[in-house]
Design an enzyme around this catalytic site. Structure first.
Site, mmCIF file in Angstrom:
data_model
loop_
_atom_site.group_PDB
_atom_site.id
_atom_site.type_symbol
_atom_site.label_atom_id
_atom_site.label_comp_id
_atom_site.label_asym_id
_atom_site.label_seq_id
_atom_site.Cartn_x
_atom_site.Cartn_y
_atom_site.Cartn_z
ATOM 1 C CB ALA B 30 -0.943 0.001 1.206
ATOM 2 C CD GLU B 81 -13.883 6.443 -19.127
ATOM 3 O OE1 GLU B 81 -13.209 7.445 -19.380
ATOM 4 O OE2 GLU B 81 -13.424 5.292 -19.111
ATOM 5 C CB CYS B 113 -11.239 11.538 -18.380
ATOM 6 S SG CYS B 113 -11.017 9.873 -17.742
ATOM 7 N NE ARG B 199 7.249 3.799 -17.537
ATOM 8 C CZ ARG B 199 7.271 4.792 -16.644
ATOM 9 N NH1 ARG B 199 6.557 4.692 -15.539
ATOM 10 N NH2 ARG B 199 8.001 5.845 -16.845
ATOM 11 C CB THR B 201 -1.614 6.047 -19.968
ATOM 12 O OG1 THR B 201 -0.814 5.758 -18.823
ATOM 13 C CG2 THR B 201 -2.407 4.815 -20.359
ATOM 14 C CG HIS B 234 -7.816 14.111 -16.553
ATOM 15 N ND1 HIS B 234 -8.984 13.855 -15.867
ATOM 16 C CD2 HIS B 234 -7.290 12.898 -16.884
ATOM 17 C CE1 HIS B 234 -9.164 12.546 -15.791
ATOM 18 N NE2 HIS B 234 -8.148 11.932 -16.392
ATOM 19 C CE LYS B 239 4.014 11.265 -6.712
ATOM 20 N NZ LYS B 239 5.016 10.274 -6.383
ATOM 21 N NE ARG B 243 6.984 13.967 -15.599
ATOM 22 C CZ ARG B 243 6.942 12.821 -16.237
ATOM 23 N NH1 ARG B 243 6.341 11.770 -15.684
ATOM 24 N NH2 ARG B 243 7.491 12.687 -17.424
ATOM 25 C CG ASN B 266 -9.343 9.513 -12.791
ATOM 26 O OD1 ASN B 266 -10.068 10.482 -13.015
ATOM 27 N ND2 ASN B 266 -8.715 8.842 -13.744
ATOM 28 C CB SER B 296 -7.851 7.846 -22.917
ATOM 29 O OG SER B 296 -7.083 7.990 -21.750
#
Lengths: 384, 344, 129
Positions: B30, B81, B113, B199, B201, B234, B239, B243, B266, B296
């Protein structure tokens, strides 16, 4: 109006009757009633059948013709009519038969009530069609849930306790143990009732009557004709029916069943009796709270004081006003459309002195049959 | 004439499940997941909640706060969605529940999204053209994730509704979209759960589209990051938006108010616009807000929005953060029941 | 059952009831005829405010098949501010509910006609904190 007498009664065993179909159950009660009246069969002029939901329990409508046929009356082409007011259908069959004789239209008429519920997996769902399906059933309210809402408010407003409800169940089981036709023939302790699981709080398993298979038949005759068949006629002095808003959300006061109050008032008046004249009663304890409310709405107790009668033992078998000597719906069983006729059978046996181990001393009796949450009530007054 | 957000409403189901509880079931670490995603818990719908109920509740709050006649709403678009029906619109359920009548433009939208912000753009166009008085754009999801998949830690439920019209509390100065065919995340017809490129994405999908849309908008308007008081991106996890903000020259201070994902997960079509609503909850007249969604497949819608004086008399309670901070924690078994994942 | 549900969607999705202009009474569910005025009824459709209080309630444990997922659930008799009474599900912890509790309307799912059938939405209530 002709005075109307009961000349014969019959009742099937109540309960889960796996070996018997609808026709078998009805005929067993019918044959018993014919024997009791000393009739051959062809004397019957008309028949009324109380049945709530043959269409859903059995996918069989046209119940009235079916019963007349299997009772051996098809040859005589008698008028046979099914009537329906939910679980007061039996009481209504009795009332229709009573009116047919009282009016002089017929001399000898059968009132039957019958239901076969165990051929489907979920009889409660069908029972719940007695409430407002579109506006009560839609939201997940069941028949026990609506009685539970009434019970909760009764407890809040009048101090009725879960123990009081349990005492009703204990009493009715005690009486049922003495009735050979009853579904449950064993006494239960107060602890058993109180510790049973919640169905819809505050109502527990032992606050709810079962849904049963069963049939009951009474044979009515005008007073003059009755003399040819019996020395112990029991008279129907009044049989009144009343209705109310179907959904409890539309009733001004859910703690009073105004249909019961109205039917009782009319019945007392027609029978020219007062509450104090009633010696015995069969009331519609589909849920224990309904018996306590029946005490109040029939005038046995003041509004809000119904629980006193059970606490003080007034309605026990040896009390001043025995109620549900048969075991009531709770212990004798609730065969839906049969119940109203089954109540008349019990009062008749008691007034004739044929009630065996549960016999009480009574001259005048009363029966209260209710449809659903009280949108229909039928009150019948009997005398010997 | 200024056109923009006349009113807004939000809905976040009260149930939450912690990352620890999900990790416990799948034998995962976790702490590593929380460190990697920046998510501590996510919102979970009740057994009787879905995208339609979330949409109606958010829209009712928006209509109530706007104090407008629902019959003046001329368009309803619901982006999601997780529409309850594959065929049959959610938007009609919203229209009926709000009492909008039958005189409105409507469709359900799907662009992963970003379907909610796509609806906002459509409503802005309708209002500016004079075809309607008010348009209602909703983004809501009860997002699906396969048990045991990495998405299970983040896929959450919630939504926001915006009434677009004239005399706004927040004017949409400009909007710009960046769109390409990039299969980073998808769900094929009749499949219960989405699939993703892992990754893939990241850089080619999320970062390329969000930065391109944001930069494209700022270039078009001659603005730079420091011209904005707030920014919201979004937020598939905590993270990515942090970023991308840094990549575009935004500070943590600018994005903090709209960063809800650590506490509710999310919410897919609801994610960027719930963050935007949280900013509107505290914004003052004159504040400029950058909103960038990401869907996406892929595309990003960027908006430059300036808060007007009208916001001062606008009812903003209960706030989005009030709703984020409530919560009834459930275990994984209850979670499965809530998400209808128990085979009966 | 599909047309039967669809026909009353307006009155289920929101608390839209009836008002008799002749005697100033409100009704829910809606009625075509005022039970006080009957032939003199002047019935008008009217949306009700969604706030009320619990008059009585039950916690249903023995639930019909289609509601098994939600049990135990609360069914309450709720009195709205205009005096109209409504039977509805109350979405809250069964331990939390009490007579007199203030509640407000919420849009929720009541069930569905299996996995491939239509979804039944309607009005429930939630605590109004």
């Amino acid at each position: 109006m002709n005075r109307v007498a009961i000349i014969g009664v019959g009742c099937s065993k109540f309960g889960e009757m796996w070996d018997s179909g609808f026709r078998d159950i009805v005929i067993s009660a019918g044959v018993e009633a014919l024997e009791d009246a000393g009739l051959e069969g062809k004397e019957i002029e008309a028949m009324f059948v109380g049945n709530m939901s043959g269409g859903r329990y059995l996918a069989q409508e046209h119940i009235a013709a079916l019963i007349a046929d299997y009772a051996g009356l098809a040859e005589f082409n008698i008028p046979s009519t099914r009537v329906e007011v939910a679980d007061a259908s039996g009481g209504l069959a009795l009332r229709q038969a009573y009116m047919a004789v009282a009016s002089g239209m017929h001399d000898i008429v059968i009132a039957a009530g019958a239901e076969k519920v165990t051929d489907v997996g979920n009889p409660m769902d069908i029972m719940t069609s007695s409430i407002d399906r579109e506006w009560e059933g839609f939201v997940g309210a069941t028949l026990p849930a609506l009685y539970a809402i009434i019970a909760r408010l009764h407890m809040e407003k009048f101090g009725t306790k879960e123990e009081d409800l349990a005492l009703i169940s204990v009493k009715n089981h005690k009486n049922g143990a003495l009735n050979p036709k009853a579904q449950f023939r064993r006494e239960i302790s107060l602890e058993t009732a109180l510790n049973s699981t919640y169905v819809a709080e505050p109502l527990k398993l032992f606050d709810c009557a079962p849904i049963s298979d069963g049939a009951a038949v009474v044979i009515l005759a005008s007073e003059d004709v009755a003399k040819n068949y019996t020395d112990t006629p029991v008279f129907i002095e009044a049989c009144s029916q009343a209705s109310d808003y179907l959904a409890i959300q539309n009733r001004k006061d859910i703690l009073t069943m105004s249909s019961v109050v109205a039917a009782a008032k009319q019945a007392y008046k027609q029978a020219k009796v007062e509450v104090k004249d009633i010696d015995i009663a069969e009331v519609h304890d589909s849920f224990t709270i309904a018996e306590i409310m029946a005490y109040e709405d029939l005038g046995f107790a003041k509004k809000g004081e119904g629980a006193k009668l059970i606490r003080e033992g007034v309605t026990e078998l040896n009390g001043d006003l025995p109620v549900n000597t048969s075991g009531g719906l709770k212990a004798c069983g609730h065969a839906v459309g049969a119940t109203g006729v089954r109540q008349a059978v019990e009062i008749t046996l008691q007034l004739r002195g044929d009630a065996g181990k549960r016999q009480v001393d009574a001259e005048k009796g009363l029966a209260l049959n209710i449809g659903g949450t009280g949108a229909t009530a039928i009150v019948t007054i009997f005398s010997r | 004439m200024k056109v923009g957000v006349v009113s807004y409403g939000t809905y976040i189901p009260i149930y939450r499940i912690k990352v620890e509880e999900i990790a416990r079931i799948w034998g995962e670490n976790a702490e590593a997941i929380k460190g990697g995603l920046g998510i501590y818990q996510k919102s979970v719908p009740d057994v009787d909640e879905d995208t339609a109920t979330i949409s109606v509740e958010a829209a009712r709050e928006a209509v109530y706060r706007a104090n407008i006649n629902p019959k003046d709403i001329g368009a309803i678009y619901v982006g999601s969605e997780s529409h309850p029906y594959a065929v049959k619109p959610t938007a009609t359920i919203v229209g009926e529940a709000l009492g909008v009548g039958n005189d409105f433009f409507s469709a359900d939208l799907e662009f992963a999204c970003k379907a909610g912000t796509a609806g906002m753009q459509m409503c802005i166009g309708f209002v500016r053209s004079g075809m309607i008085k008010y348009g209602l754009a909703i983004g809501a999801d009860t997002s699906q994730s396969k048990p045991g998949d990495a998405l299970e830690y983040s896929a959450a439920a919630g939504g926001a509704a915006f009434i677009i019209g004239k005399n706004p509390i927040a004017e949409v100065e400009e909007t710009y979209s960046f769109t390409s065919d990039t299969p980073d995340f998808w769900r094929r017809e009749l499949q219960p759960y989405p699939s993703h490129g892992g990754r893939f994405t990241g850089l080619p999908a999320y970062f390329r589209h969000v930065t391109s849309a944001a930069q494209g908008l700022m270039d078009k308007m001659g603005l730079k990051a420091s011209d904005f008081d707030y920014a919201v991106f979004h937020q598939p996890n905590a993270k990515f938006p942090v970023r991308v903000a840094k990549m575009l020259g935004f500070t943590n201070e600018q994005i903090k108010q709209g960063l809800l994902v650590p506490y509710i997960g999310n919410t897919y079509s609801g994610a960027s616009i719930l963050g935007f609503a949280a900013i509107l909850d505290v914004a003052k007249p004159g504040d400029r807000i950058l909103l960038v969604s990401f869907g996406s497949g892929a595309g990003s819608d960027a908006f430059s929005i300036v808060v007007t004086d009208a916001i001062e008399n606008f009812e903003r309670n209960p706030t989005v953060w009030d709703k984020v901070n409530q919560g009834v924690f459930i275990d994984y078994g209850e979670y499965l029941k809530h998400r209808d994942k128990i085979r009966m | 059952m599909l047309p039967r549900f669809w026909r009353k969607i307006k009155y289920r999705y929101d608390l839209v009831g009836s008002y008799c202009e002749n005697c100033q009474s409100f009704f829910y569910p809606p009625r075509n005829l005022c039970p006080h005025c009957r032939r003199r009824s002047k019935i008008k459709e009217i949306p009700f405010d969604g706030k009320g209080r619990v008059l009585s309630y039950t916690v249903v444990h023995d639930a019909p098949e289609e509601y098994k997922e939600e049990k135990p659930y609360v069914v309450a008799l709720i009195e709205l501010e205009n005096g109209v009474r409504v039977i509805s599900q109350l979405v809250c912890d069964p331990e939390e509910v009490e007579i007199g509790m203030e509640v407000k309307k919420a849009f929720r799912k009541y069930g569905e006609d299996g996995n491939s059938g239509i979804i039944y939405y309607g009005t429930k209530f939630v605590p109004d904190n």
